[in-house]
Scaffold this motif. Structure first.
Motif, PDB file in Angstrom:
ATOM      1  N   CYS A 331       0.828  -1.212   0.000  1.00 22.82           N
ATOM      2  CA  CYS A 331       0.000   0.000   0.000  1.00 22.82           C
ATOM      3  C   CYS A 331       0.861   1.260   0.000  1.00 22.82           C
ATOM      4  CB  CYS A 331      -0.924   0.010   1.215  1.00 22.82           C
ATOM      5  SG  CYS A 331      -2.270  -1.198   1.117  1.00 22.82           S
ATOM      6  N   VAL A 332       1.852   1.267   0.872  1.00 19.19           N
ATOM      7  CA  VAL A 332       2.704   2.452   1.011  1.00 19.19           C
ATOM      8  C   VAL A 332       3.507   2.704  -0.264  1.00 19.19           C
ATOM      9  CG1 VAL A 332       4.573   3.506   2.319  1.00 19.19           C
ATOM     10  CG2 VAL A 332       2.904   2.088   3.507  1.00 19.19           C
ATOM     11  N   THR A 333       4.182   1.668  -0.741  1.00 15.65           N
ATOM     12  CA  THR A 333       5.046   1.866  -1.910  1.00 15.65           C
ATOM     13  C   THR A 333       4.229   2.196  -3.149  1.00 15.65           C
ATOM     14  OG1 THR A 333       5.038  -0.546  -2.169  1.00 15.65           O
ATOM     15  CG2 THR A 333       6.942   0.420  -1.093  1.00 15.65           C
ATOM     16  N   ALA A 335       1.283   3.783  -3.170  1.00 15.61           N
ATOM     17  CA  ALA A 335       0.817   5.166  -3.019  1.00 15.61           C
ATOM     18  C   ALA A 335       1.935   6.125  -3.414  1.00 15.61           C
ATOM     19  CB  ALA A 335       0.372   5.412  -1.580  1.00 15.61           C
ATOM     20  N   ASP A 336       3.146   5.836  -2.973  1.00 21.41           N
ATOM     21  CA  ASP A 336       4.284   6.669  -3.363  1.00 21.41           C
ATOM     22  C   ASP A 336       4.479   6.665  -4.882  1.00 21.41           C
ATOM     23  OD1 ASP A 336       5.024   7.615  -0.886  1.00 21.41           O
ATOM     24  OD2 ASP A 336       6.600   6.146  -0.548  1.00 21.41           O
ATOM     25  N   ALA A 339       1.858   8.750  -6.754  1.00 25.23           N
ATOM     26  CA  ALA A 339       2.126  10.188  -6.694  1.00 25.23           C
ATOM     27  C   ALA A 339       3.253  10.558  -7.653  1.00 25.23           C
ATOM     28  CB  ALA A 339       2.464  10.596  -5.265  1.00 25.23           C
ATOM     29  N   PRO A 370      -4.543   4.335   0.763  1.00 26.36           N
ATOM     30  CA  PRO A 370      -4.699   2.915   0.493  1.00 26.36           C
ATOM     31  C   PRO A 370      -5.504   2.155   1.549  1.00 26.36           C
ATOM     32  CG  PRO A 370      -2.405   3.582   0.167  1.00 26.36           C
ATOM     33  CD  PRO A 370      -3.115   4.751   0.722  1.00 26.36           C
TER      34      PRO A 370
ATOM     35  N   TYR B 233      14.130  -1.248   3.953  1.00 20.22           N
ATOM     36  CA  TYR B 233      12.823  -0.676   3.652  1.00 20.22           C
ATOM     37  C   TYR B 233      12.340  -0.041   4.949  1.00 20.22           C
ATOM     38  CZ  TYR B 233       7.828  -0.174   3.036  1.00 20.22           C
ATOM     39  OH  TYR B 233       6.558   0.341   2.989  1.00 20.22           O
ATOM     40  N   GLU B 235       9.800   2.813   6.989  1.00 16.65           N
ATOM     41  CA  GLU B 235       8.632   3.704   6.955  1.00 16.65           C
ATOM     42  C   GLU B 235       8.848   4.910   7.864  1.00 16.65           C
ATOM     43  OE1 GLU B 235       5.001   1.427   7.297  1.00 16.65           O
ATOM     44  OE2 GLU B 235       5.366   0.547   5.327  1.00 16.65           O
ATOM     45  N   TYR B 259      15.106   2.237   0.677  1.00 17.04           N
ATOM     46  CA  TYR B 259      13.818   2.728   0.194  1.00 17.04           C
ATOM     47  C   TYR B 259      13.120   3.309   1.405  1.00 17.04           C
ATOM     48  CZ  TYR B 259       9.232   3.125  -1.910  1.00 17.04           C
ATOM     49  OH  TYR B 259       8.044   3.613  -2.395  1.00 17.04           O
ATOM     50  N   LYS B 260      12.919   4.610   1.384  1.00 21.84           N
ATOM     51  CA  LYS B 260      12.221   5.262   2.483  1.00 21.84           C
ATOM     52  C   LYS B 260      10.793   5.522   2.008  1.00 21.84           C
ATOM     53  CE  LYS B 260      11.457   7.988   6.093  1.00 21.84           C
ATOM     54  NZ  LYS B 260      10.132   8.441   5.644  1.00 21.84           N
ATOM     55  N   ALA B 261       9.863   4.819   2.627  1.00 21.63           N
ATOM     56  CA  ALA B 261       8.462   4.948   2.235  1.00 21.63           C
ATOM     57  C   ALA B 261       7.882   6.250   2.754  1.00 21.63           C
ATOM     58  CB  ALA B 261       7.664   3.781   2.783  1.00 21.63           C
ATOM     59  N   GLY B 262       6.781   6.656   2.163  1.00 22.33           N
ATOM     60  CA  GLY B 262       6.098   7.854   2.618  1.00 22.33           C
ATOM     61  C   GLY B 262       6.724   9.113   2.061  1.00 22.33           C
ATOM     62  N   ARG B 263       7.231   9.043   0.821  1.00 25.01           N
ATOM     63  CA  ARG B 263       7.842  10.248   0.260  1.00 25.01           C
ATOM     64  C   ARG B 263       6.798  11.189  -0.317  1.00 25.01           C
ATOM     65  NH1 ARG B 263       8.902   8.361  -5.408  1.00 25.01           N
ATOM     66  NH2 ARG B 263       8.466   6.156  -5.255  1.00 25.01           N
ATOM     67  N   THR B 264       5.550  10.731  -0.358  1.00 24.42           N
ATOM     68  CA  THR B 264       4.468  11.583  -0.841  1.00 24.42           C
ATOM     69  C   THR B 264       3.375  11.580   0.226  1.00 24.42           C
ATOM     70  OG1 THR B 264       3.386   9.701  -1.861  1.00 24.42           O
ATOM     71  CG2 THR B 264       4.967  10.914  -3.201  1.00 24.42           C
ATOM     72  N   GLY B 267       1.568   8.316   0.380  1.00 29.78           N
ATOM     73  CA  GLY B 267       2.449   7.308   0.962  1.00 29.78           C
ATOM     74  C   GLY B 267       2.574   7.494   2.463  1.00 29.78           C
ATOM     75  N   ALA B 270      -0.458   6.250   4.171  1.00 28.74           N
ATOM     76  CA  ALA B 270      -0.445   4.789   4.213  1.00 28.74           C
ATOM     77  C   ALA B 270       0.531   4.280   5.265  1.00 28.74           C
ATOM     78  CB  ALA B 270      -0.097   4.242   2.829  1.00 28.74           C
ATOM     79  N   ALA B 271       1.695   4.912   5.355  1.00 30.13           N
ATOM     80  CA  ALA B 271       2.700   4.490   6.333  1.00 30.13           C
ATOM     81  C   ALA B 271       2.158   4.685   7.749  1.00 30.13           C
ATOM     82  CB  ALA B 271       3.986   5.281   6.148  1.00 30.13           C
TER      83      ALA B 271
END
Lengths: 489, 489
Positions: A331-333, A335-336, A339, A370, B233, B235, B259-264, B267, B270-271
């Motif tokens: 979901c997180v990846t 959503a990123d 965007a 998500p 990976y 979050e 990979y840092k999630a939540g860049r948007t 995201g 979701a994180a």
């Protein structure tokens, strides 16, 4: 007997799509009979493999191997020349050398052969001597009304008659047409596409384009019933204006996804020595293509992924996506990635969140979008949530992971049945709601029974969050482009 | 018997890598004995699968299933409590519910169990009641000196002792360590990595990180002999300063790809609902990571491709790449991709062009770089050209397609032998010249005998031109980062 030349010979190439070009190219892509000039019993010769491909892929028309001496080649009666062939010949495939090609083409003209695929190299690409022979070949064709692909190409695949004269393994039949100015890259890409399960209506290795060129193929493909989407690998375009004009017409009905090589100086240098293509001003050309509504790809593998989605899914009305998976990380990846590709992932209204929550266990994360389905109440909840999302007027498409779980030998029968039912309901969503679904899963999952169900629903299947988002962006891009193209009239 | 608490209990987490942390985590990643608390004979229970995984992946130490009633589980003697186990227990894996976990952890403390992997969910992530239980668990661990992974995680894989307590199919053993704040995504990615043939030293699903967190894992992995490259990976990061400090030390020896999630914003949302991670100011964090020398990836699948290259190839001195293939299209698209990733594809000097031309047939395209080998004189020319390119002082690395051709049943023995010899020479180039080679090929080619040779030479293998260029960029990035990190001292 040569047919009457249907156009102003040698001076005016085709400028409009009409019955004539269609009729001519049908002889190439839907021939009733094929002569393989240079067919061989010697396994070390290219002509051996070409005839093998024709036979193996399952072409059911007449096959005439042409060889100066052999009487039987790979079980088929061979002839010394096309002039000796008793029946009519729609298509001749050439894999003799350049000099012999010119001579054999004369004979084809006398025989009234209607189309040709000239795999043979050693023409314009090697300099003046080759160029003369190429011109001679063009003159023969112009005089006789024969049209031809190549020279210096890998050949063609046409699903309509299961005709393969290039690949060791024939592609799968399907809705994507691929025109490639590179033969080996085309072969390579088709091999990868085959692994991914993508199907092709046509593959055309365009080669030197001495007669037919990418514009002719575009015109032809625009009316080809088997083709829903067109992928182009181009290194250079001879007539940019004509290319753009035709493309504008084509995209009213079918998406064009283009990888234009030589977008950097190193790439241009490589294109120059590969097909002597003058890449021209790349940025100007790209801008013009964007305006025409062509979808551009800078990653040639990804072009097929986008094509696969476009060939199978309804077009979204906008760029608003719901993302759902049985796991938060996806979901997180995703959503990123959405965007990053200019897609919106709007937060769900509270009423919808409540409806979805009723299908999840109490400890589930809030389904804002998500929607993490890790704790859905049962397999059918999966389908129900997808339907709720598809029914929202502010959601234009869905990216999901399918309900994979529970196909071990100890899975209770009822649970398994519900999973299957759930997947079948999901597979109907795109049709029912007129909204696209893109699905994710490791390639290994293509062995999974659920995959078979999704496939029947034509739901495209990609490995990673990034590719899913890119494919959805492709759908959004084309939906907009088609609207503009149709508005222009 | 509980060991002496080796640190200032409950107040001060570890701030420095030392013998202590290594000793403690070795009990988790290199245990001699494993208790599976919640092991089951009931195939519908998680505890069944976990024990199955431990057995199936080939763990050779003592295995103790813990279950209140069963006497034998999956062939192993079962115990009602860890206190009943006759021998010592290095590691306990928890898959009972949260309440039972706290109770069983008390027993583990009394038994002197040294490490734990708490797969069980229902702790801090569900709110206050869970948080209390999580704190209770942390207190028990702090008192007894036990360290633990999780809770609310998928488990771990450690190649050192073939310990798998999460996957249905264990990963391949290899040099990549993967720490993931998402369990299901981690599992998904490992499945794809398995298909691609990538090997892992460790997989750590970090979960709620109630005790051990990503910083501890980084410290431990920095001295782990089995690990050459680390993929994260993330979050959210609890202590950004500590994370950056440790990373700066780690990258003196090993690359970190993150990979840092939540860049948007989507995201981030979701994180937040996935692991309650506050993503913080993404751009600031990214900038700090860049400065620390961490390689950032915005495509999680691609992170593994870059890791694969970094784990196996020598580092380039600069960003100057030679591209070569037996086909022009690959040359063109790869040159374009290289430029897009900031790599140079310098034109070869005329002397080098002459040397390469002598290994090609006369009609070959000029080998300016990219070098199209379509018309090389024989299989060995392939190796000779690669060696010429690797010997140039202005070339830092090579992207190529290998000499695939000619393994049909009619290939002459001499030709086949030369192909093999050629591939073997190419496989030695990275070592001999200290320069990386990245290779391309459809996945299907992994069945090809030449692939086996490349694999022995540890030459990484990717599907597309884009991925090859991305991986080479990763090597260039890390070479620079390591230099800076070492210069800083």
């Amino acid at each position: 007997m040569p047919r009457k030349t249907p156009f102003n010979a040698a001076s005016e190439p085709f400028r409009e799509m009409g019955a004539t070009l269609k009729t001519q190219l049908d002889f190439i892509f839907k021939p009733k009979s094929v002569a393989v000039i240079g067919a061989s019993n010697n396994r070390q010769r290219w002509g051996h493999g070409t005839l093998q491909s024709v036979i193996r892929a399952g072409f059911r028309g007449n096959i005439y191997p042409i060889h100066p001496k052999e009487k039987v080649i790979q079980g088929f009666t061979a002839y010394a020349s096309v002039l000796d062939v008793p029946g009519e010949i729609d298509l001749a495939v050439f894999i003799v050398n350049a000099e012999q090609t010119v001579k054999a083409m004369e004979e084809c003209a006398r025989k009234g052969v209607k189309g040709a695929v000239v795999i043979t190299a050693g023409f314009a690409e090697i300099g003046n001597s080759g160029k003369e022979m190429q011109n001679a070949m063009v003159n023969i064709a112009r005089r006789s009304g024969m049209r031809f692909v190549g020279p210096n190409c890998l050949g063609i695949w046409s699903s309509a008659v299961s005709l393969d004269c290039c690949f060791y393994k024939a592609p799968l039949a399907g809705p994507i047409a691929f025109v490639s100015q590179s033969g080996t890259l085309g072969e390579y890409l088709l091999e990868i596409a085959l692994e991914k399960g993508y199907g092709f209506s046509k593959f055309i290795s365009s080669g030197n384009q001495a007669d037919l060129d990418v514009c002719d193929y575009l015109e032809y493909l625009s009316e080809d019933q088997d083709t829903k989407t067109i992928v182009l690998y181009l290194e250079g375009v001879r007539d940019g204006r004509r290319f753009l004009d035709i493309s504008q017409k084509v995209i009213r009905e079918k998406a064009i996804i283009m990888y234009k090589a030589g977008r950097t100086s190193a790439g241009m240098r490589a294109a120059m020595s590969h097909t002597a293509s003058l890449a021209g001003n790349h940025e100007l050309f790209e801008a013009a293509c964007r305006q025409a509504g062509i979808i551009r790809s800078t990653n040639i593998l990804e072009a097929f992924d986008v094509a696969e989605a476009l060939a199978h899914q309804p077009l979204p009305r906008g760029n608003r996506v719901a993302v759902t998976s049985g796991g938060g990380g996806f979901c997180v990846t995703t959503a990123d990635a959405c965007a990053a590709y200019g897609l919106e992932v709007p937060e769900l209204d509270s009423d919808t969140q409540r409806r979805i929550l009723s299908l999840l266990h109490a400890y589930s994360p809030p389904p804002k979008n998500p929607v993490d389905m890790i704790a859905r109440k049962g397999p059918m909840s999966h389908a129900e949530i997808i339907e709720i999302l598809a029914g929202l007027d502010y959601i234009d498409g869905i990216i999901m992971t399918p309900p994979w779980g529970g196909f071990h030998r100890d899975t209770p029968a009822e649970f398994m049945k519900e999973l299957i039912d759930s997947a079948e309901r999901i597979a109907q969503v795109p049709q029912r709601f007129g909204k696209p679904i893109i699905s994710a899963g490791a390639r290994e999952y293509r062995k999974h029974p659920i995959y078979e169900i999704l496939k029947k629903g034509e739901i495209p299947f990609f490995e990673g969050p990034d590719t899913c988002a890119r494919a959805m962006q492709g759908l959004v891009q084309y939906a907009r482009a088609r609207e503009h193209a149709r508005a222009r009239g």
